[in-house]
Scaffold this active site. Sequence first.
Site: not given
Length: 255
Positions: A134, A172
């Site tokens: 990706y 994150r």
Amino acid sequence: MVKNILVTGAAGRIGACLADGLPEYGHTLRLLDKVAIDRAGHEVVVCDVTDAKALEGAMDGVTAVVHLAGIPSTSASFERLLTANIEGTYRVFEAARLAGVERVVYASSNHAAGFTPRQESAPAGTPVAPDSHYGVSKAYGEALGRFYSDRYGMRVASLRIGSFRDRPKSPRELSTWISHGDMVRLTHACLTSPDLTYAAVWGVSANTRSWWDPAAGLALGYEPRDDAEAYAEGMPELDPADPEYAYAGGRVVEL
Ligand code: 15L
């Protein structure tokens, strides 16, 4: 002021956000997707981005394209990415060029540079280091944008989008989050900045814990307003050795 904007992949989450937010800035949108979109107030085109003939019609009268269409999954196979992200992105840039469209805002991803070790403030021009097929497909789209800018004088912004969510959902994302409002502000800046030639720009909010240098976006007039810190309470602490926090792309490096 840019007026007529073609948004590809408009049925997706970012497409819906831009369809809500960009009109407030005076933009008129044509929403394109391979699935039907039911949105009052916008012109809608149903076609696949690999269909060159249909794209030719969709570009008519357009002054800028926001290219969102593509597979958004970090675990997608090469075969799926080949059609949607590689061929589709080429078809959109080429149709834009043939139609004389002057500007393209391309939805890249932080995963184009996801194998970059996390740092305090990585520059927007951080070299490509994909963490997945990706990410490789997004790096290809960035390269294509750079080529159309250098070769044909198109103004192109590649947005290295972080985590587009209502709110950050993990530690994150306290660093990588981009809010809906900031996504609209960033896109508007890239659609209108007179200073844009080619730029890679981090798509991130003004997060206290951001890993990414906002300079390239600021230079184009992007003024992020949101900060993930507002959602930090109760989130676990980061373990710097955990791949989730050791690399820009997080755990995707291990997929
Ligand atoms: C992306 O580019 C993906 O499309 C999305 O699913 C998330 O993985 C996001 O990046 C992220 O890094 O949080």
